[in-house]
Design a protein around this motif. Sequence first.
Motif, PDB file in Angstrom:
ATOM      1  N   GLY A 154       0.817  -1.215   0.000  1.00 32.12           N
ATOM      2  CA  GLY A 154       0.000   0.000   0.000  1.00 32.12           C
ATOM      3  C   GLY A 154       0.846   1.258   0.000  1.00 32.12           C
ATOM      4  O   GLY A 154       0.566   2.218  -0.736  1.00 32.12           O
ATOM      5  N   MET A 155       1.903   1.270   0.800  1.00 31.31           N
ATOM      6  CA  MET A 155       2.781   2.448   0.860  1.00 31.31           C
ATOM      7  C   MET A 155       3.546   2.602  -0.450  1.00 31.31           C
ATOM      8  O   MET A 155       3.784   3.727  -0.896  1.00 31.31           O
ATOM      9  CB  MET A 155       3.755   2.346   2.040  1.00 31.31           C
ATOM     10  CG  MET A 155       3.100   2.452   3.401  1.00 31.31           C
ATOM     11  SD  MET A 155       2.250   4.025   3.664  1.00 31.31           S
ATOM     12  CE  MET A 155       0.553   3.563   3.345  1.00 31.31           C
ATOM     13  N   MET A 156       3.920   1.488  -1.069  1.00 35.98           N
ATOM     14  CA  MET A 156       4.613   1.553  -2.351  1.00 35.98           C
ATOM     15  C   MET A 156       3.723   2.257  -3.378  1.00 35.98           C
ATOM     16  O   MET A 156       4.175   3.182  -4.052  1.00 35.98           O
ATOM     17  CB  MET A 156       4.970   0.147  -2.833  1.00 35.98           C
ATOM     18  CG  MET A 156       5.661   0.113  -4.175  1.00 35.98           C
ATOM     19  SD  MET A 156       6.210  -1.536  -4.671  1.00 35.98           S
ATOM     20  CE  MET A 156       4.693  -2.458  -4.641  1.00 35.98           C
ATOM     21  N   GLU A 157       2.499   1.852  -3.487  1.00 38.17           N
ATOM     22  CA  GLU A 157       1.562   2.472  -4.433  1.00 38.17           C
ATOM     23  C   GLU A 157       1.417   3.977  -4.168  1.00 38.17           C
ATOM     24  O   GLU A 157       1.510   4.795  -5.071  1.00 38.17           O
ATOM     25  CB  GLU A 157       0.185   1.804  -4.345  1.00 38.17           C
ATOM     26  CG  GLU A 157       0.141   0.392  -4.828  1.00 38.17           C
ATOM     27  CD  GLU A 157       0.114   0.274  -6.330  1.00 38.17           C
ATOM     28  OE1 GLU A 157      -0.368   1.195  -7.010  1.00 38.17           O
ATOM     29  OE2 GLU A 157       0.587  -0.769  -6.830  1.00 38.17           O
ATOM     30  N   VAL A 158       1.164   4.324  -2.914  1.00 43.17           N
ATOM     31  CA  VAL A 158       0.902   5.718  -2.545  1.00 43.17           C
ATOM     32  C   VAL A 158       2.126   6.595  -2.778  1.00 43.17           C
ATOM     33  O   VAL A 158       2.034   7.661  -3.389  1.00 43.17           O
ATOM     34  CB  VAL A 158       0.443   5.800  -1.065  1.00 43.17           C
ATOM     35  CG1 VAL A 158       0.482   7.226  -0.541  1.00 43.17           C
ATOM     36  CG2 VAL A 158      -0.943   5.203  -0.906  1.00 43.17           C
ATOM     37  N   PHE A 159       3.295   6.179  -2.299  1.00 41.73           N
ATOM     38  CA  PHE A 159       4.485   7.026  -2.390  1.00 41.73           C
ATOM     39  C   PHE A 159       5.012   7.127  -3.820  1.00 41.73           C
ATOM     40  O   PHE A 159       5.413   8.208  -4.251  1.00 41.73           O
ATOM     41  CB  PHE A 159       5.571   6.549  -1.420  1.00 41.73           C
ATOM     42  CG  PHE A 159       5.377   7.060  -0.029  1.00 41.73           C
ATOM     43  CD1 PHE A 159       5.929   8.265   0.373  1.00 41.73           C
ATOM     44  CD2 PHE A 159       4.621   6.351   0.887  1.00 41.73           C
ATOM     45  CE1 PHE A 159       5.745   8.756   1.659  1.00 41.73           C
ATOM     46  CE2 PHE A 159       4.426   6.822   2.176  1.00 41.73           C
ATOM     47  CZ  PHE A 159       4.993   8.028   2.561  1.00 41.73           C
ATOM     48  N   VAL A 160       5.019   6.028  -4.562  1.00 42.60           N
ATOM     49  CA  VAL A 160       5.521   6.088  -5.941  1.00 42.60           C
ATOM     50  C   VAL A 160       4.600   6.966  -6.792  1.00 42.60           C
ATOM     51  O   VAL A 160       5.062   7.776  -7.592  1.00 42.60           O
ATOM     52  CB  VAL A 160       5.660   4.672  -6.541  1.00 42.60           C
ATOM     53  CG1 VAL A 160       5.981   4.745  -8.032  1.00 42.60           C
ATOM     54  CG2 VAL A 160       6.736   3.887  -5.806  1.00 42.60           C
ATOM     55  N   THR A 161       3.312   6.834  -6.592  1.00 45.06           N
ATOM     56  CA  THR A 161       2.343   7.596  -7.385  1.00 45.06           C
ATOM     57  C   THR A 161       2.300   9.070  -6.997  1.00 45.06           C
ATOM     58  O   THR A 161       2.244   9.949  -7.865  1.00 45.06           O
ATOM     59  CB  THR A 161       0.936   6.985  -7.225  1.00 45.06           C
ATOM     60  OG1 THR A 161       0.991   5.616  -7.635  1.00 45.06           O
ATOM     61  CG2 THR A 161      -0.081   7.716  -8.066  1.00 45.06           C
ATOM     62  N   ASP A 162       2.342   9.364  -5.703  1.00 42.24           N
ATOM     63  CA  ASP A 162       2.090  10.732  -5.222  1.00 42.24           C
ATOM     64  C   ASP A 162       3.329  11.561  -4.888  1.00 42.24           C
ATOM     65  O   ASP A 162       3.201  12.746  -4.584  1.00 42.24           O
ATOM     66  CB  ASP A 162       1.188  10.692  -3.982  1.00 42.24           C
ATOM     67  CG  ASP A 162      -0.199  10.140  -4.295  1.00 42.24           C
ATOM     68  OD1 ASP A 162      -0.540  10.037  -5.483  1.00 42.24           O
ATOM     69  OD2 ASP A 162      -0.923   9.799  -3.350  1.00 42.24           O
ATOM     70  N   SER A 163       4.511  10.988  -4.903  1.00 38.71           N
ATOM     71  CA  SER A 163       5.739  11.743  -4.576  1.00 38.71           C
ATOM     72  C   SER A 163       6.375  12.248  -5.870  1.00 38.71           C
ATOM     73  O   SER A 163       6.750  11.458  -6.735  1.00 38.71           O
ATOM     74  CB  SER A 163       6.746  10.851  -3.835  1.00 38.71           C
ATOM     75  OG  SER A 163       6.195  10.393  -2.625  1.00 38.71           O
ATOM     76  N   HIS A 164       6.466  13.571  -5.973  1.00 38.56           N
ATOM     77  CA  HIS A 164       7.039  14.189  -7.176  1.00 38.56           C
ATOM     78  C   HIS A 164       8.009  15.296  -6.767  1.00 38.56           C
ATOM     79  O   HIS A 164       7.601  16.274  -6.129  1.00 38.56           O
ATOM     80  CB  HIS A 164       5.951  14.782  -8.067  1.00 38.56           C
ATOM     81  CG  HIS A 164       4.980  13.763  -8.571  1.00 38.56           C
ATOM     82  ND1 HIS A 164       5.242  12.966  -9.656  1.00 38.56           N
ATOM     83  CD2 HIS A 164       3.740  13.420  -8.126  1.00 38.56           C
ATOM     84  CE1 HIS A 164       4.221  12.163  -9.861  1.00 38.56           C
ATOM     85  NE2 HIS A 164       3.289  12.420  -8.941  1.00 38.56           N
ATOM     86  N   ALA A 165       9.255  15.153  -7.167  1.00 33.02           N
ATOM     87  CA  ALA A 165      10.252  16.195  -6.957  1.00 33.02           C
ATOM     88  C   ALA A 165      10.373  16.997  -8.244  1.00 33.02           C
ATOM     89  O   ALA A 165      10.077  16.507  -9.335  1.00 33.02           O
ATOM     90  CB  ALA A 165      11.592  15.597  -6.580  1.00 33.02           C
TER      91      ALA A 165
END
Length: 168
Positions: A154-165
């Motif tokens: 679940g954290m993989m999905e959320v962080f990969v999708t929603d984290s943008h630098a």
Amino acid sequence: MISSELILLLVAAGLVLVALAVFVWSMYHDSIQYERLEMSTPVFDRAGFSMDSLPQESYLRLERIYLLGRKVAQMEFFIQPQWTAWLRVAMHGQELRLEDWAMPEFDQLAMRVVDGVRVELRQEQNGAVLIQWEKDGFDYALYLPQTEMGLAGGMMEVFVTDSHAKYQ
């Protein structure tokens, strides 16, 4: 004419000055490398980038933001009810300084594709998880020192999708 003794003295003085300059530079460089600057927002001007977006789920709370060695961003998240996650971000090719975390030896490695991004998921039998990916010119690492069933995915999905630098 200049005597050979004076020339030797000038050369020796020059070598001492060069050695002193190298020593001072190395001390300064080492102090920057281990610098840990707490930030109030995920804008890392010294590193040349900022976080354009981070996960906003109600069960996640961003607790602390750091700039490490003027190159690596670290954001610490609390995950309800009792979990912690650390996200590190740096421009592609920079060291993420993963050795700073007292991580166990991971015994499982899986590859996944999330939102078109190749993701490496490393797990350890007692629950620690390291998730790494590269996206839009930045390297990311998400470390969860403890997890429960389904939390890592679940954290993989959320962080990969929603984290943008983004570059400054």
